[in-house]
Design a protein around this motif. Structure first.
Motif, PDB file in Angstrom:
ATOM      1  N   CYS A   1       0.811  -1.225   0.000  1.00  0.00           N
ATOM      2  CA  CYS A   1       0.000   0.000   0.000  1.00  0.00           C
ATOM      3  C   CYS A   1       0.840   1.269   0.000  1.00  0.00           C
ATOM      4  O   CYS A   1       0.299   2.369  -0.209  1.00  0.00           O
ATOM      5  CB  CYS A   1      -0.914   0.022   1.221  1.00  0.00           C
ATOM      6  SG  CYS A   1      -2.047  -1.373   1.326  1.00  0.00           S
ATOM      7  N   LEU A   2       2.145   1.145   0.259  1.00  0.00           N
ATOM      8  CA  LEU A   2       2.969   2.342   0.465  1.00  0.00           C
ATOM      9  C   LEU A   2       3.889   2.676  -0.700  1.00  0.00           C
ATOM     10  O   LEU A   2       4.384   3.806  -0.787  1.00  0.00           O
ATOM     11  CB  LEU A   2       3.814   2.181   1.736  1.00  0.00           C
ATOM     12  CG  LEU A   2       3.036   2.048   3.043  1.00  0.00           C
ATOM     13  CD1 LEU A   2       4.006   1.951   4.222  1.00  0.00           C
ATOM     14  CD2 LEU A   2       2.075   3.207   3.242  1.00  0.00           C
ATOM     15  N   ILE A   3       4.132   1.731  -1.578  1.00  0.00           N
ATOM     16  CA  ILE A   3       5.028   1.998  -2.706  1.00  0.00           C
ATOM     17  C   ILE A   3       4.433   3.119  -3.564  1.00  0.00           C
ATOM     18  O   ILE A   3       3.273   3.076  -3.962  1.00  0.00           O
ATOM     19  CB  ILE A   3       5.249   0.730  -3.555  1.00  0.00           C
ATOM     20  CG1 ILE A   3       5.805  -0.400  -2.674  1.00  0.00           C
ATOM     21  CG2 ILE A   3       6.177   1.029  -4.718  1.00  0.00           C
ATOM     22  CD1 ILE A   3       7.094  -0.082  -1.962  1.00  0.00           C
ATOM     23  N   GLY A   4       5.254   4.121  -3.834  1.00  0.00           N
ATOM     24  CA  GLY A   4       4.826   5.254  -4.635  1.00  0.00           C
ATOM     25  C   GLY A   4       4.274   6.420  -3.843  1.00  0.00           C
ATOM     26  O   GLY A   4       4.040   7.500  -4.399  1.00  0.00           O
ATOM     27  N   ARG A   5       4.071   6.260  -2.536  1.00  0.00           N
ATOM     28  CA  ARG A   5       3.557   7.357  -1.720  1.00  0.00           C
ATOM     29  C   ARG A   5       4.668   8.343  -1.360  1.00  0.00           C
ATOM     30  O   ARG A   5       5.852   8.000  -1.347  1.00  0.00           O
ATOM     31  CB  ARG A   5       2.895   6.830  -0.444  1.00  0.00           C
ATOM     32  CG  ARG A   5       1.612   6.076  -0.732  1.00  0.00           C
ATOM     33  CD  ARG A   5       0.895   5.667   0.543  1.00  0.00           C
ATOM     34  NE  ARG A   5      -0.339   4.967   0.214  1.00  0.00           N
ATOM     35  CZ  ARG A   5      -1.503   5.564   0.001  1.00  0.00           C
ATOM     36  NH1 ARG A   5      -1.601   6.880   0.117  1.00  0.00           N
ATOM     37  NH2 ARG A   5      -2.569   4.850  -0.310  1.00  0.00           N
ATOM     38  N   ASP A   6       4.280   9.562  -1.039  1.00  0.00           N
ATOM     39  CA  ASP A   6       5.219  10.621  -0.672  1.00  0.00           C
ATOM     40  C   ASP A   6       5.782  10.330   0.711  1.00  0.00           C
ATOM     41  O   ASP A   6       5.037  10.303   1.708  1.00  0.00           O
ATOM     42  CB  ASP A   6       4.493  11.964  -0.683  1.00  0.00           C
ATOM     43  CG  ASP A   6       5.424  13.145  -0.445  1.00  0.00           C
ATOM     44  OD1 ASP A   6       6.589  12.929  -0.051  1.00  0.00           O
ATOM     45  OD2 ASP A   6       4.979  14.290  -0.640  1.00  0.00           O
ATOM     46  N   ALA A   7       7.082  10.126   0.805  1.00  0.00           N
ATOM     47  CA  ALA A   7       7.725   9.779   2.076  1.00  0.00           C
ATOM     48  C   ALA A   7       7.666  10.911   3.094  1.00  0.00           C
ATOM     49  O   ALA A   7       7.895  10.682   4.289  1.00  0.00           O
ATOM     50  CB  ALA A   7       9.177   9.369   1.833  1.00  0.00           C
ATOM     51  N   HIS A   8       7.401  12.133   2.650  1.00  0.00           N
ATOM     52  CA  HIS A   8       7.319  13.260   3.579  1.00  0.00           C
ATOM     53  C   HIS A   8       6.003  13.295   4.356  1.00  0.00           C
ATOM     54  O   HIS A   8       5.918  13.960   5.386  1.00  0.00           O
ATOM     55  CB  HIS A   8       7.470  14.579   2.821  1.00  0.00           C
ATOM     56  CG  HIS A   8       8.895  14.956   2.564  1.00  0.00           C
ATOM     57  ND1 HIS A   8       9.838  15.017   3.572  1.00  0.00           N
ATOM     58  CD2 HIS A   8       9.546  15.304   1.416  1.00  0.00           C
ATOM     59  CE1 HIS A   8      11.005  15.390   3.066  1.00  0.00           C
ATOM     60  NE2 HIS A   8      10.846  15.560   1.756  1.00  0.00           N
ATOM     61  N   GLN A   9       4.988  12.590   3.881  1.00  0.00           N
ATOM     62  CA  GLN A   9       3.660  12.685   4.489  1.00  0.00           C
ATOM     63  C   GLN A   9       3.529  11.716   5.665  1.00  0.00           C
ATOM     64  O   GLN A   9       2.715  10.788   5.659  1.00  0.00           O
ATOM     65  CB  GLN A   9       2.588  12.418   3.429  1.00  0.00           C
ATOM     66  CG  GLN A   9       2.666  13.322   2.217  1.00  0.00           C
ATOM     67  CD  GLN A   9       2.613  14.802   2.611  1.00  0.00           C
ATOM     68  OE1 GLN A   9       1.811  15.207   3.432  1.00  0.00           O
ATOM     69  NE2 GLN A   9       3.478  15.608   2.004  1.00  0.00           N
ATOM     70  N   ILE A  10       4.314  11.960   6.695  1.00  0.00           N
ATOM     71  CA  ILE A  10       4.374  11.024   7.819  1.00  0.00           C
ATOM     72  C   ILE A  10       3.032  10.912   8.531  1.00  0.00           C
ATOM     73  O   ILE A  10       2.552   9.809   8.810  1.00  0.00           O
ATOM     74  CB  ILE A  10       5.474  11.456   8.815  1.00  0.00           C
ATOM     75  CG1 ILE A  10       6.857  11.419   8.140  1.00  0.00           C
ATOM     76  CG2 ILE A  10       5.468  10.542  10.037  1.00  0.00           C
ATOM     77  CD1 ILE A  10       7.975  11.913   9.027  1.00  0.00           C
ATOM     78  N   GLU A  11       2.429  12.041   8.852  1.00  0.00           N
ATOM     79  CA  GLU A  11       1.157  12.012   9.586  1.00  0.00           C
ATOM     80  C   GLU A  11       0.069  11.304   8.780  1.00  0.00           C
ATOM     81  O   GLU A  11      -0.668  10.456   9.313  1.00  0.00           O
ATOM     82  CB  GLU A  11       0.717  13.429   9.933  1.00  0.00           C
ATOM     83  CG  GLU A  11      -0.575  13.502  10.741  1.00  0.00           C
ATOM     84  CD  GLU A  11      -0.428  12.993  12.168  1.00  0.00           C
ATOM     85  OE1 GLU A  11      -1.370  12.358  12.660  1.00  0.00           O
ATOM     86  OE2 GLU A  11       0.631  13.224  12.783  1.00  0.00           O
ATOM     87  N   ASP A  12      -0.031  11.628   7.497  1.00  0.00           N
ATOM     88  CA  ASP A  12      -1.064  11.016   6.675  1.00  0.00           C
ATOM     89  C   ASP A  12      -0.834   9.516   6.531  1.00  0.00           C
ATOM     90  O   ASP A  12      -1.793   8.725   6.566  1.00  0.00           O
ATOM     91  CB  ASP A  12      -1.104  11.673   5.292  1.00  0.00           C
ATOM     92  CG  ASP A  12      -2.236  11.125   4.433  1.00  0.00           C
ATOM     93  OD1 ASP A  12      -3.413  11.415   4.746  1.00  0.00           O
ATOM     94  OD2 ASP A  12      -1.941  10.384   3.478  1.00  0.00           O
ATOM     95  N   ILE A  13       0.416   9.106   6.379  1.00  0.00           N
ATOM     96  CA  ILE A  13       0.707   7.676   6.255  1.00  0.00           C
ATOM     97  C   ILE A  13       0.365   6.961   7.559  1.00  0.00           C
ATOM     98  O   ILE A  13      -0.202   5.858   7.544  1.00  0.00           O
ATOM     99  CB  ILE A  13       2.181   7.449   5.853  1.00  0.00           C
ATOM    100  CG1 ILE A  13       2.371   7.848   4.382  1.00  0.00           C
ATOM    101  CG2 ILE A  13       2.593   5.998   6.070  1.00  0.00           C
ATOM    102  CD1 ILE A  13       3.807   7.777   3.906  1.00  0.00           C
ATOM    103  N   TRP A  14       0.675   7.582   8.693  1.00  0.00           N
ATOM    104  CA  TRP A  14       0.330   6.953   9.979  1.00  0.00           C
ATOM    105  C   TRP A  14      -1.184   6.776  10.082  1.00  0.00           C
ATOM    106  O   TRP A  14      -1.675   5.699  10.431  1.00  0.00           O
ATOM    107  CB  TRP A  14       0.832   7.789  11.155  1.00  0.00           C
ATOM    108  CG  TRP A  14       0.791   7.021  12.446  1.00  0.00           C
ATOM    109  CD1 TRP A  14       1.802   6.313  13.014  1.00  0.00           C
ATOM    110  CD2 TRP A  14      -0.354   6.841  13.305  1.00  0.00           C
ATOM    111  NE1 TRP A  14       1.375   5.706  14.169  1.00  0.00           N
ATOM    112  CE2 TRP A  14       0.055   6.012  14.368  1.00  0.00           C
ATOM    113  CE3 TRP A  14      -1.671   7.288  13.277  1.00  0.00           C
ATOM    114  CZ2 TRP A  14      -0.809   5.626  15.400  1.00  0.00           C
ATOM    115  CZ3 TRP A  14      -2.544   6.901  14.297  1.00  0.00           C
ATOM    116  CH2 TRP A  14      -2.109   6.085  15.347  1.00  0.00           C
TER     117      TRP A  14
END
Length: 405
Positions: free
Chosen positions: A54-67
């Motif tokens: 689910c995470l490949i290709g996502r913006d690594a800077h968006q820590i809060e949103d990914i959490w």
């Protein structure tokens, strides 16, 4: 900056560790700890089968949103396995963000609140005399806070006193599996106050002392213990009662003034919420790896600050140096930091795999201002130490009743 790849490594340099490495499309990478002692491969499966795709290709800077995506986006949100996986991703992303900013992570949290991190040492022994000798050594080494544990006479395998068997692998060869220990509450209550009486008689009150009950008592038994220990002014009594029924801690709080520490098994801030907002505990012990990462732990610290509760993160040897360094950054920042559990810098095998720059001086740990977390992972060295199945022990009363370990 997109997430290009996420790798998961399992190795056993004396203990099993699960390490996550997030690699971005511009070549930066971050390291996270996903270790869950005794259930390591369950976390690996959760990461590889459910999280990483689910995470490949996502913006690594968006820590809060990914959490939030990994937590709220899964209908089955809570639980130690899923939270350890989320924590590893979160910490690795903070590591990357620090490297991009060319700043240590504590600066991204808000900067230092202190010069260094005060830690407490473990002193264990088979007898009171052995524990007192160890305490003397710890005081000479500069420790200002020490946890004391001692074998209870007539009870084999008392928690915290296994010595060289602390990695538990030596216990795995004999059935039953998991290994089993015995316990007697009566023998414990009759013995432990004498340990702290002797410690205070010999070393006075300038050294702060702690003790871990490891959830072995009922609330009223803890009241009895607390009243007996009150004259010896402990910094805290840890995990006196299982945390599922938080009303049990109200019973303790209302009848003894002994400070209480709890939370190493908490997965979310909501586990701690009623205990903190009602000021039932004094120290919250949630670890970065077991509490979902730095993102929720910062929120937990901010919330606890409002109620005079201090942070004292769990620091057992089943948390890797990645978690240790994450704690260093959290502890340096948190204005309500209390003390950090510390079990040493590890074995040569462990330090062959994990590299980090931290120094102990007079009971305090100092870290270098490296970008990110300041920790790295040697993939080739890790291959030398393959995973070994291992279980934490279970405990039974003298009549065979299963009890809390």
């Amino acid at each position: 900056m997109k997430i290009k790849d996420i790798k998961v490594f399992v190795c056993c340099p004396g203990r099993n560790f699960v390490t996550v490495k997030i690699i971005t499309d511009d070549g930066l990478y971050g390291i996270g700890d996903a270790t869950l002692n005794g259930r390591e491969l369950a976390v690996v499966a959760y990461l590889e089968e459910h999280v990483i795709p689910c995470l490949i290709g996502r913006d690594a800077h968006q820590i809060e949103d990914i959490w939030q995506y990994l937590y709220k986006g899964a209908y089955w949100q809570n639980g130690a396995v899923s939270i350890a996986a989320i924590a590893a991703i979160d910490v690795a992303l903070w590591d990357i963000k620090g490297k991009v900013a060319n700043l240590p992570v504590y600066q991204l949290l808000g900067g230092k609140s202190r010069r260094a991190v005060t830690v407490y040492a473990h002193v264990n022994g088979e007898t009171i005399e052995e524990v007192l000798k160890g305490l003397e050594v710890a005081i000479k080494e500069g420790y200002k806070v020490v946890r004391l544990q001692c074998t209870i006479p007539g009870t084999e395998g008392t928690y915290g006193t296994l010595g060289d068997k602390k990695n538990y692998y030596e216990l795995q060869g004999n059935r039953p599996l998991p290994p089993e220990h015995g316990w007697s509450t009566l023998k414990y209550l009759n013995f432990i106050p004498e340990l702290f009486k002797r410690a205070r008689e010999k070393f006075g009150y300038d050294i702060e002392l702690c003790h871990d009950v490891h959830s072995r008592l009922t609330p009223i038994e803890t009241v009895q213990l607390g009243k007996m220990l009150e004259p010896y002014r402990l910094k805290f009594l840890e995990d006196a009662v299982t945390y599922e029924n938080t009303d049990g801690y109200k019973v303790i709080r209302n009848q003894t003034s002994i400070p209480l520490a709890l939370g190493e098994k908490f997965n979310t801030i909501w586990d701690a919420k009623p205990l903190i907002e009602n000021q039932i505990i004094d120290f919250v012990r949630t670890a970065v790896t077991h509490g979902g990462g730095l993102t929720p732990l910062k929120k937990l610290a901010d919330f606890a600050l409002l109620y005079h509760v201090r942070m004292a993160p769990h620091g057992a040897p089943d948390l890797s140096p990645v978690c240790f360094m994450a704690h260093m950054h959290l502890d340096l920042w948190a204005p309500n930091f209390g003390v950090q559990e510390f079990v040493g810098f590890g074995t040569p095998e462990l330090n062959e795999i994990f590299s980090y720059d931290a120094k102990l001086k007079d009971g305090e740990i100092y870290i270098e201002d490296s970008p990110g977390l300041g920790v790295d992972f040697n993939e080739e060295a890790a291959k030398k130490y393959p995973y070994k199945r291992s279980y934490l022990p279970v405990t039974r009363l003298e009549d065979g009743t299963l009890w809390s370990w």
